[in-house]
Design a protein around this motif. Sequence first.
Motif, PDB file in Angstrom:
ATOM      1  N   SER A 175      39.971  37.889  36.082  1.00  0.00           N
ATOM      2  CA  SER A 175      38.530  37.714  35.832  1.00  0.00           C
ATOM      3  C   SER A 175      37.753  37.486  37.127  1.00  0.00           C
ATOM      4  CB  SER A 175      38.300  36.546  34.871  1.00  0.00           C
ATOM      5  OG  SER A 175      38.830  35.337  35.397  1.00  0.00           O
ATOM      6  N   LYS A 176      38.401  36.921  38.151  1.00  0.00           N
ATOM      7  CA  LYS A 176      37.710  36.690  39.416  1.00  0.00           C
ATOM      8  C   LYS A 176      37.327  37.989  40.109  1.00  0.00           C
ATOM      9  CE  LYS A 176      39.574  32.133  40.607  1.00  0.00           C
ATOM     10  NZ  LYS A 176      40.375  31.356  41.607  1.00  0.00           N
ATOM     11  N   LEU A 177      37.985  39.097  39.733  1.00  0.00           N
ATOM     12  CA  LEU A 177      37.643  40.405  40.295  1.00  0.00           C
ATOM     13  C   LEU A 177      36.627  41.141  39.436  1.00  0.00           C
ATOM     14  CD1 LEU A 177      41.054  41.916  41.481  1.00  0.00           C
ATOM     15  CD2 LEU A 177      39.344  40.717  42.831  1.00  0.00           C
ATOM     16  N   ILE A 178      36.921  41.260  38.151  1.00  0.00           N
ATOM     17  CA  ILE A 178      36.122  42.161  37.324  1.00  0.00           C
ATOM     18  C   ILE A 178      34.772  41.568  36.937  1.00  0.00           C
ATOM     19  CG2 ILE A 178      37.173  41.445  35.120  1.00  0.00           C
ATOM     20  CD1 ILE A 178      36.949  44.436  34.276  1.00  0.00           C
ATOM     21  N   VAL A 179      34.702  40.270  36.705  1.00  0.00           N
ATOM     22  CA  VAL A 179      33.414  39.695  36.291  1.00  0.00           C
ATOM     23  C   VAL A 179      32.352  39.851  37.378  1.00  0.00           C
ATOM     24  CG1 VAL A 179      32.228  37.578  35.617  1.00  0.00           C
ATOM     25  CG2 VAL A 179      34.444  38.141  34.588  1.00  0.00           C
ATOM     26  N   PRO A 180      32.603  39.456  38.626  1.00  0.00           N
ATOM     27  CA  PRO A 180      31.569  39.677  39.651  1.00  0.00           C
ATOM     28  C   PRO A 180      31.346  41.141  39.973  1.00  0.00           C
ATOM     29  CG  PRO A 180      33.552  38.763  40.638  1.00  0.00           C
ATOM     30  CD  PRO A 180      33.735  38.681  39.162  1.00  0.00           C
ATOM     31  N   ALA A 181      32.386  41.984  39.840  1.00  0.00           N
ATOM     32  CA  ALA A 181      32.228  43.413  40.133  1.00  0.00           C
ATOM     33  C   ALA A 181      31.176  44.044  39.245  1.00  0.00           C
ATOM     34  CB  ALA A 181      33.559  44.134  39.984  1.00  0.00           C
ATOM     35  N   PHE A 182      31.101  43.604  38.001  1.00  0.00           N
ATOM     36  CA  PHE A 182      30.155  44.201  37.063  1.00  0.00           C
ATOM     37  C   PHE A 182      28.744  43.637  37.198  1.00  0.00           C
ATOM     38  CE2 PHE A 182      33.578  46.471  35.251  1.00  0.00           C
ATOM     39  CZ  PHE A 182      33.018  47.470  34.472  1.00  0.00           C
ATOM     40  N   GLN A 183      28.505  42.884  38.246  1.00  0.00           N
ATOM     41  CA  GLN A 183      27.136  42.466  38.558  1.00  0.00           C
ATOM     42  C   GLN A 183      26.442  43.429  39.508  1.00  0.00           C
ATOM     43  OE1 GLN A 183      25.899  39.898  36.733  1.00  0.00           O
ATOM     44  NE2 GLN A 183      27.958  40.036  35.829  1.00  0.00           N
ATOM     45  N   ILE A 184      27.196  44.405  40.050  1.00  0.00           N
ATOM     46  CA  ILE A 184      26.569  45.378  40.939  1.00  0.00           C
ATOM     47  C   ILE A 184      25.781  46.392  40.120  1.00  0.00           C
ATOM     48  CG2 ILE A 184      28.350  45.077  42.685  1.00  0.00           C
ATOM     49  CD1 ILE A 184      29.604  47.684  41.835  1.00  0.00           C
ATOM     50  N   ASP A 185      24.918  47.145  40.778  1.00  0.00           N
ATOM     51  CA  ASP A 185      24.087  48.138  40.090  1.00  0.00           C
ATOM     52  C   ASP A 185      24.931  49.322  39.626  1.00  0.00           C
ATOM     53  OD1 ASP A 185      21.813  46.612  40.507  1.00  0.00           O
ATOM     54  OD2 ASP A 185      21.322  47.620  42.395  1.00  0.00           O
ATOM     55  N   TYR A 186      24.577  49.850  38.469  1.00  0.00           N
ATOM     56  CA  TYR A 186      25.300  50.986  37.898  1.00  0.00           C
ATOM     57  C   TYR A 186      25.112  52.237  38.742  1.00  0.00           C
ATOM     58  CZ  TYR A 186      26.345  54.912  34.838  1.00  0.00           C
ATOM     59  OH  TYR A 186      26.833  56.094  34.328  1.00  0.00           O
ATOM     60  N   LYS A 187      26.186  53.026  38.860  1.00  0.00           N
ATOM     61  CA  LYS A 187      26.140  54.332  39.513  1.00  0.00           C
ATOM     62  C   LYS A 187      26.847  55.350  38.624  1.00  0.00           C
ATOM     63  CE  LYS A 187      26.148  52.447  44.225  1.00  0.00           C
ATOM     64  NZ  LYS A 187      26.036  51.044  43.779  1.00  0.00           N
TER      65      LYS A 187
END
Length: 225
Positions: A165-177
């Motif tokens: 979760s420490k990887l994927i949760v913050p990763a999905f705060q970036i803008d969609y591409k």
Amino acid sequence: MKKYAIIVAGGTGSRMGSQTPKQFLLLRDKPVLYYTLKTFFDAYDDLQVILVLPVDYTDMGQEIIDAWFDQDRIRITAGGDTRFQSVKNGLELVEDESIVFVHDAVRCLLSTNLIHRCYEQTLETGSAIPALASRDSVRIVSEDNSDAIDRNTVMLIQTPQTFHSKLIVPAFQIDYKDKFTDEATVVEAFGMKVTLVEGEEQNIKLTRPIDMFIAERLLEQSVNA
């Protein structure tokens, strides 16, 4: 370590040629979604499911839960306009440090063994992405040409894509591409490497009518084995 499985069932399945989303089509008298949920629940007694559904089909999803599963182990949330948004909606319900599986609802033939291997690899390296080597010739197509590439360098990606979760949760705060076709591409855009694990031949994604036929035969074989 706490475990969450985000089951992404937000699509409509237009390529299947059915008015009913493919996750609700029947295989051996049970919905496709039933088999997916059952395998995850069989894998771990302490796993929690976050089921991401189209808004118009949440009642149908709830009926499946009521008929076959423990309601205390499943939460439903609405899907978004893109896979990225659907997964992001699911991640909002991840409340603790955990291992998070993200799986296509219509990959209903995965095994508990694959789930276990993804979990163990993620504990070690932070991620686990099931993949199979390409058995077909592969070409890159441009506007006016196509070029063959070495198929030994091509891997076909499956789910459950699994992350700490420490990887994927913050990763999905970036803008969609637009290049975000799966969770691995999002995590890589966040600056993290992912680890591939061996996938499964039977872990097919039900997309077209022929896939339903294949799944029916594979389920029959497993029952008669």
